[in-house]
Design an enzyme around this catalytic site. Structure first.
Site, short mmCIF file in Angstrom:
data_model
loop_
_atom_site.label_atom_id
_atom_site.label_comp_id
_atom_site.label_asym_id
_atom_site.label_seq_id
_atom_site.Cartn_x
_atom_site.Cartn_y
_atom_site.Cartn_z
CD GLU A 71 0.25 -0.73 1.52
OE1 GLU A 71 -0.01 -0.66 0.30
OE2 GLU A 71 -0.35 -1.50 2.31
CD GLU A 142 -3.63 6.24 -3.34
OE1 GLU A 142 -3.62 5.00 -3.47
OE2 GLU A 142 -3.64 7.00 -4.34
#
Length: 971
Positions: A71, A142
């Protein structure tokens, strides 16, 4: 070459609210993507939401958090738009916002944007699901963001208790798993197993198949036009014919029931949760068995579980209802916040709950109660307020997988079939044989024997048998439990009043030495609703820490006394709140106008007849003490924000002094304080909605009579010279102030910095320049500080206003770097960004100005939004009801050179009028750096704040906005 298959549009008769003027269409693309198109000719924001039928339950074994990580990764870049953060940048620059969340079985992505930019935004959004890049470099960065998010949650009791409940479930059920992800699950463990996390990510992305997706698109264009966008932009999403994830039905086997769990939280406070696995309500949404039961079990009126345990001094709150993140299983839970006495009487409380369940069985199911709920739900649905498109698309998409298309707009919100057998079926499931009881309290320290592995929550488990619960039922209080009486607040008259006044803005309708009434008829929404604010201006409410906490306790007790009577009003769509303000307290009431006066009258009578009930006083005092003590467990960025407010605001008392004053407060001292508090009072009133001017005047007259003219009334009028205003300190040009302090909870590894740049007092021309800078800089700041430098999950630049003093604020929370380093990186960002501002092209300048104008011209969605704007102007003292028009007019005339000059004068590092405070909170990970920082000599042009109150006394104050000629106020 065969022609491309066409999208299939079907004529669906959607069940919709009578007030809903939007147009809808269901479309299925050739790749099996099912879409709902919404055309709203009145909207000025467009929005879209994609729900993918893949969530954390699909995480591969040993790769916990992969769905959540994916996501995050889809926001980076795509083959078509390879610039990193191109999507987010485009959305932000065009007045929009974007976000996403990962649930158990789904992942949702959504955004909104100014209508003129919808097609381009939608194209960038579609690339998430067509060809994202997921570069190796971005993957590594990330993972750190996901880990930072997890570290932020580690000391959050909400996350800890949620994971503990999952931990105490079948190990082979996906509910048992950890779902957020961390450095350990996404970097260390995969490497140990020889896995390449990027390859695993790409493999997992194959699950993102068009046949598992649902899309809602909301635009201003016609349905045909929106359909052409969707066909062109989303048809390239691959359909891999993936099968829908079907989780095993129940995560709890017999060994996970009949349990009593004792868990140790981080913060102070005692909580009790009683829950049962039940048949999901979604299977019987037309009958709504859980709605019926939660209405009765969660009721707060006389005869209810909550009313009795509250009167006994055992509980502060109770919530009941069904909740689930799956259509395959569900839990019915009753959650309570207990007092210390309630903690000791846990068995009696559980006994009383089961006693009430027994009463519901013996008493039978009542059709009139079901009919009452049906009437309320129908009214709520048909008179629903319009919400922001981004909220509408995210709410609506969740119904598409679960309901037939004609019910997408209504979902489970309109039960209509009275089925006592279904209600009894769920009631039978709430049995002693199937119960789980979870207790949270620090009082269990030293008596637990297990630790939950992901959050290290200490807990222990005991068995609780039906025979034990039978004993608790027999020993439970004998006070009379009964079902609620019929609801007197359900409106009968929903007619619209004839409005002869056509005022665009609020006007003063009545003015006396005791009160002032601002009135505005509803000219926009044609809804049978009204919003009323009665602001009690009491200058003696905040002159000392004792006064502040006494006023606060007075407000808490007022709400508490009203609760049993007024709870029915809230069920019937009539909401009220009483809350503390900086200069007294405020009563606000909103909802259907029909029964409004009955409620308002009851509130005013409670205020004028107030007395201190010692048993409730002690319960609230105890809770307030715990809440103040819990501040030390708050996030470091919240602590930094608190210190900043303490530095900036005149007459703001530190928490430690308020806690000390609270510990000494007794019922008799509060009883003596109340007449003193109310001996100087002025009422500022605002009435807006479906109400005629004569009625508005009579409401305020009646309030005046009740408050000031009742025999023995404690209220007395106030002279204009006594009007209290809050003011903000003025910082010094070209000086950077520092305030460095240790985090209050050294177990928290996170540190934080809040850099505050004070700019100007409310002024239309300065406002638009600062807003324009924030619009241009906020996304690049986020991108640089979080995405590129990975300083922490929480990182951002935003605007801030304190009593009309406007400023920029940059917030970062981090475990990787100490606050001094973070502060230096913020300065570095501004230095780097200087060239971007100076090199801003005319085209980009005009585009950003247009985007800001579009956002400003966004229409109010409902009565509450319109009221919030006008009341905000009245409360602040600015009275700029035409603020939008005047600021838009100035924006249209604004020259790029003026904007750059403003930046050079106030914002850039070294600017002649730059006024800065950096508040730095050092967490447990950075104590070495803290000791070094406080020992260092101050660099030039800086000032170290060591005594907040001494510093405040040395600074001048900005003027108050409440001193204008239109006001009764004097400054």
């Amino acid at each position: 070459m065969a022609p491309a298959a066409a999208a299939v549009a079907s004529n669906v008769e959607f069940i919709r609210a009578r007030s809903d003027k939007r147009e809808y269409r269901r479309v299925v693309l050739p790749n099996a993507l099912e879409c709902l198109l919404i055309s709203d000719a009145d909207t000025d924001k467009a929005a879209a939401c994609m729900e993918v039928g893949v969530g954390s339950f699909s995480d591969p074994e040993g790769l916990e958090g992969l769905a959540h990580f994916l996501e995050h990764m889809l926001f980076y870049a795509s083959e078509k738009y390879p610039g990193e953060q191109d999507y987010t940048k485009y959305i932000t620059e065009h007045g929009g916002s974007s976000n996403a969340y990962t649930s158990s079985e789904t992942t949702n992505f959504y955004f909104d944007v100014n209508v003129a930019n919808f097609e381009e935004a939608l194209d960038r959004f579609a690339q998430f699901f067509i060809k994202p890049l997921m570069s190796q470099d971005a993957v590594l960065r990330e993972i750190k963001a996901v880990d930072s998010e997890h570290k932020k949650n580690l000391l959050s009791d909400g996350w800890r208790m949620y994971q503990l409940q999952k931990h105490l479930a079948s190990k082979d059920h996906p509910y048992h798993k950890f779902s957020t992800g961390s450095w350990e699950t996404l970097e260390i463990k995969p490497k140990e197993r020889g896995l390449d996390i990027r390859n695993e990510l790409l493999k997992f992305y194959e699950n993102y198949s068009a046949n598992l997706m649902h899309l809602v698109v909301y635009g201003k264009e016609s349905l045909d036009c929106i359909q052409s966008f969707v066909e062109r932009l989303f048809s390239d999403i691959k359909n891999n014919d993936q099968r829908n994830f079907k989780c095993p039905s129940q995560p709890l086997s017999r060994e996970h029931l009949q349990l009593l769990v004792k868990a140790i939280p981080i913060s102070e406070g005692d909580y009790l949760k009683i829950s049962w696995p039940v048949t999901p309500n979604i299977h019987f949404y037309k009958e709504g068995p859980c709605r019926y039961l939660s209405h009765l079990i969660g009721h707060e009126g006389e005869g209810s579980i909550f009313h009795i345990i509250k009167e006994l001094g055992w509980a502060m709150s109770l919530m009941a209802g069904e909740g689930s993140d799956s259509a395959q299983y569900s839990f019915f839970s009753i959650s309570m916040r207990l007092t210390d006495a309630g903690h000791e009487h846990m068995e009696d409380i559980v006994g009383l709950v089961f006693k009430y369940l027994l009463l519901l069985k013996e008493n039978g199911i009542h059709e009139w109660i079901f009919d009452e709920l049906v009437a309320i739900n129908e009214m709520e649905f048909h008179y629903q307020d319009k919400v922001h498109p981004i909220s509408y698309v995210t709410d609506t998409v969740s119904t598409m997988q679960l309901f037939p298309p004609e019910e997408w707009l209504v979902g489970a919100s309109l039960p209509s079939k009275y089925a006592p057998n279904r209600i009894n079926m769920v009631l039978d499931e709430l049995s002693a044989e199937r119960v789980r009881i979870i207790r949270e309290s620090k009082k269990f320290e030293g008596s637990t024997d297990s630790v939950e592995p992901w959050y290290n929550t200490a807990y222990s488990v005991e068995n609780v048998t039906p025979s034990m619960i039978q004993q608790w039922i027999q020993n439970a209080p004998t006070k009379k439990l009964h079902i609620p009486k019929p609801n007197i607040f359900i409106p009968k008259d929903l007619s619209l009043k004839e409005m002869h006044e056509k005022d665009r803005f609020p006007a003063i309708l009545r003015k006396t030495p005791l009160s002032q009434l601002w009135y505005k008829p509803d000219m926009l929404f044609s809804t049978p609703k009204v919003y009323i604010v009665i602001d009690f201006h009491c200058p003696l409410s905040s002159h000392s820490p004792e006064a502040v906490i006494s006023t606060s306790l007075f407000v808490d007790l007022l709400e508490d006394y009203l609760n049993a009577y007024a709870y029915d009003a809230q069920i019937a769509g009539l909401f009220y709140s009483i809350y503390l303000t900086s200069a007294g307290f405020q009563v606000s009431v909103g909802g259907y106008n029909d029964k409004m006066r009955i409620l308002l009258d009851a509130i005013m009578k409670h205020i004028s007849n107030f007395e201190v009930k010692p048993n409730r006083f002690y319960a609230f005092k105890e809770t307030a003490v715990k809440d103040y003590q819990n501040f030390k467990f708050s996030q470091p960025y919240s602590q930094a924000s608190y210190y900043l407010s303490l530095i900036l605001e005149d007459k703001k008392w530190p928490l430690v002094e308020k806690l000390e004053a609270l510990s000494k407060l007794e019922p008799d001292s509060l009883a003596k304080f109340i007449p003193h508090l109310l001996s100087k009072t002025f009422l500022e009133c605002y009435i807006h909605g479906n109400i005629e001017p004569d009625e508005a005047i009579s409401i305020v007259q009646e309030i005046e009579d009740t408050i000031f003219s009742t025999p023995n009334s404690m209220f007395k009028s106030m002279s204009p010279s006594q009007y209290l205003v809050k003011r903000v300190i003025m910082l010094e040009n070209e000086l950077k102030c520092y305030y460095q302090i240790e985090g209050l909870n050294q177990k928290n590894e996170n540190s934080s910095v809040v850099q505050y740049i004070q700019v100007h007092m409310d002024d239309a021309l300065s406002n638009i320049k600062l807003q324009l800078f924030s619009l241009i800089a906020s996304q690049p700041a986020f991108n640089q500080l979080r995405t590129v430098e990975q300083l922490g999950y929480i990182a951002g630049l935003s605007l801030r206003s304190d009593y009309g003093v406007w400023a920029l604020e940059v917030v970062i929370q981090s475990t990787v770097k100490d606050p001094s380093h973070l502060d230096a990186r913020v300065d570095e960002f501004f230095k780097m960004f200087e060239s971007k501002i100076h090199e801003l092209s005319d085209k980009d300048f005009k585009r950003n100005v247009k985007s800001l104008i579009d956002s400003k011209l966004e229409k109010f969605k409902n009565l509450w939004e319109e009221s919030a704007f006008y009341w905000g102007e009245i409360e602040a003292g600015t009275l700029k009801f035409d603020r939008v028009e005047s600021e838009v007019a100035l924006l249209k005339e604004l020259k790029k050179e003026e904007f750059i000059q403003f930046f050079d004068q106030y914002i850039r590092v070294g600017a002649p009028q730059r006024k800065t405070i950096s508040v730095q909170v050092f967490g447990g990970e950075h104590m070495t750096e803290f000791k070094k920082a406080i020992a260092e000599a101050d660099p030039p042009e800086t000032y170290r704040i060591t005594d907040i109150f001494g510093f405040k006394r040395s600074r001048p104050l900005y003027r108050s906005l409440k001193g204008g000629p239109d006001r009764i106020t004097m400054d």
